[in-house]
Design a protein around this motif. Sequence first.
Motif, PDB file in Angstrom:
ATOM      1  N   SER A 177      58.061  49.112  50.951  1.00  0.00           N
ATOM      2  CA  SER A 177      58.059  48.661  49.364  1.00  0.00           C
ATOM      3  C   SER A 177      56.299  48.969  49.033  1.00  0.00           C
ATOM      4  O   SER A 177      55.196  48.515  50.203  1.00  0.00           O
ATOM      5  N   ARG A 178      56.191  48.577  47.795  1.00  0.00           N
ATOM      6  CA  ARG A 178      54.709  48.764  47.233  1.00  0.00           C
ATOM      7  C   ARG A 178      54.031  47.287  45.970  1.00  0.00           C
ATOM      8  O   ARG A 178      55.224  47.785  45.636  1.00  0.00           O
ATOM      9  N   SER A 179      53.537  46.345  46.191  1.00  0.00           N
ATOM     10  CA  SER A 179      53.431  45.961  44.753  1.00  0.00           C
ATOM     11  C   SER A 179      52.055  45.413  44.066  1.00  0.00           C
ATOM     12  O   SER A 179      51.357  45.389  45.080  1.00  0.00           O
ATOM     13  N   ALA A 180      51.983  45.008  43.395  1.00  0.00           N
ATOM     14  CA  ALA A 180      50.469  44.913  42.666  1.00  0.00           C
ATOM     15  C   ALA A 180      50.833  43.694  41.742  1.00  0.00           C
ATOM     16  O   ALA A 180      51.242  44.101  40.878  1.00  0.00           O
ATOM     17  N   VAL A 181      50.036  42.541  41.381  1.00  0.00           N
ATOM     18  CA  VAL A 181      49.681  41.890  40.597  1.00  0.00           C
ATOM     19  C   VAL A 181      48.232  41.027  40.095  1.00  0.00           C
ATOM     20  O   VAL A 181      47.625  41.171  40.831  1.00  0.00           O
ATOM     21  N   ILE A 182      48.436  41.154  38.697  1.00  0.00           N
ATOM     22  CA  ILE A 182      47.228  41.819  37.937  1.00  0.00           C
ATOM     23  C   ILE A 182      47.167  40.406  37.078  1.00  0.00           C
ATOM     24  O   ILE A 182      48.204  40.082  36.665  1.00  0.00           O
ATOM     25  N   ALA A 183      45.620  39.465  36.857  1.00  0.00           N
ATOM     26  CA  ALA A 183      45.671  38.914  36.472  1.00  0.00           C
ATOM     27  C   ALA A 183      44.389  38.574  35.438  1.00  0.00           C
ATOM     28  O   ALA A 183      43.117  39.879  36.097  1.00  0.00           O
ATOM     29  N   GLY A 184      44.148  37.841  34.766  1.00  0.00           N
ATOM     30  CA  GLY A 184      42.598  37.998  34.447  1.00  0.00           C
ATOM     31  C   GLY A 184      42.314  36.284  34.194  1.00  0.00           C
ATOM     32  O   GLY A 184      42.698  35.884  35.249  1.00  0.00           O
ATOM     33  N   GLU A 185      41.482  35.764  33.585  1.00  0.00           N
ATOM     34  CA  GLU A 185      40.558  34.330  33.871  1.00  0.00           C
ATOM     35  C   GLU A 185      41.041  33.779  32.863  1.00  0.00           C
ATOM     36  O   GLU A 185      41.480  33.917  32.016  1.00  0.00           O
ATOM     37  N   GLY A 186      40.500  32.253  33.203  1.00  0.00           N
ATOM     38  CA  GLY A 186      40.067  31.575  32.174  1.00  0.00           C
ATOM     39  C   GLY A 186      41.375  30.732  31.337  1.00  0.00           C
ATOM     40  O   GLY A 186      42.633  31.200  31.808  1.00  0.00           O
TER      41      GLY A 186
END
Length: 445
Positions: A177-186
């Motif tokens: 498996s491969r996974s990525a979780v991306i987020a911003g700021e503020g």
Amino acid sequence: MTASDQKTLLDRVAALVEMAERAGADAADAVVMRSRSSSVSVRLGKVEGTESAESDDMSLRVFIGNRVAAVSATVGADLAALAERAVAMARVSPEDPYQGLADPARLARDVADLDLVDDTEIPADRLKEDALAMEEAALAVPGVTNSSGAAASAGSGGLVLATSHGFVGQYAATRFSRSAVIAGEGTAMERDYDFSSRLHFADLEETEKIGRTAGERAVKRLNARKVKTGVFPVVYDPRVARGIAGHLAAAINGASVARKTSFLRDRMGKAVAAPGVTVTDDPVKKRGQASRPFDGEGVAGERLVPVENGVLTAWLLSTAVARELGLETNGRGVRASSSVNPSATNFAIEPGEAAPEALIAGIKNGFYVTELFGQGVNLVTGEYSRGASGFWIKNGEIAYPVSEVTIASNLKDMFLRMTPANDLDRNFGTAAPTLLIEGMTVAGE
């Protein structure tokens, strides 16, 4: 699992069953469940964690008349002592008229090769490289400002089973498996994810694609709005539509029916979904994510159509649950340590004829759901209420991101108002295409 390992474990469970019979059991079965895994997680270009785990869990069930007992231990345990202990427990256990081994006529005679094992060795350095590449691709998407991390893993699992009816068998499956979780700021931060999980390493989605998709999804959610409360059509993205399929699988689980905890318990032979909706469950699918040549009792499974053209036709059954319902097992028993309960295998809401874009094009005002929150599903009554986010549909097009809403209805009505699109991805143990469900309450402002 090497051939030598297989033989050692097969010999061990067969010997344990024999010792249980010598100790006084009328019947017995023994199982070893193996698990191996390794993973690497990264965040902002640095390794955050590496894990490796191994386990070999052995359990023995013994039957004396209608009495049953089960014990668990490691594979190195004293087999004679384990057998004597289980038999002693069974002698003082309450009677259960439904317990017992599966009918010998239902046992798998030939263990099919379902192509579940990939012997590719993935070193930790490769897992690290893949995780870093996913995160790098995500951070390169314009508008992405932060990362919650990426991870890559490799592992395998298997089951070795012997019964006093003469069944001895084993199977194994790998998983990558491969996974990525991306987020911003503020305070306006938005997050999203993408992942890929396959039995064969070469079948995984490319790292760059996973990272890029996660990043693009997160950016699309920026500047989300609230919407007015009302009754609207709701479109479930396949990622969340799989949850709807999971609720249906739970509702037709024979154990829930026997315990009267399913809202579909009295619907056999009746319409439970919209005309044209078909649901399948296939344990012997080649390279299926949940495939197995036999179940946790040694029973051979076959492709099942529990819902055909909207009509409920079958429950998911193990031996004991089937007997309680006056039926025969259909090979859906899953071993969970020392117990066996029915469960879905490769469960899918089959695709319809229309493309997702065509379903959306017919909606003047509606909600396209990409993420759900909370546990507001009551499988006894069917009541359904979940927090959600996604996009508003206006005049047949995706218009703008939406957050902080609640969607509600009853699963009984939702299944009857459901229209599947034609974009089913079968690379999941529980799968569904895009689903349009009419007449749901969307609670916003």
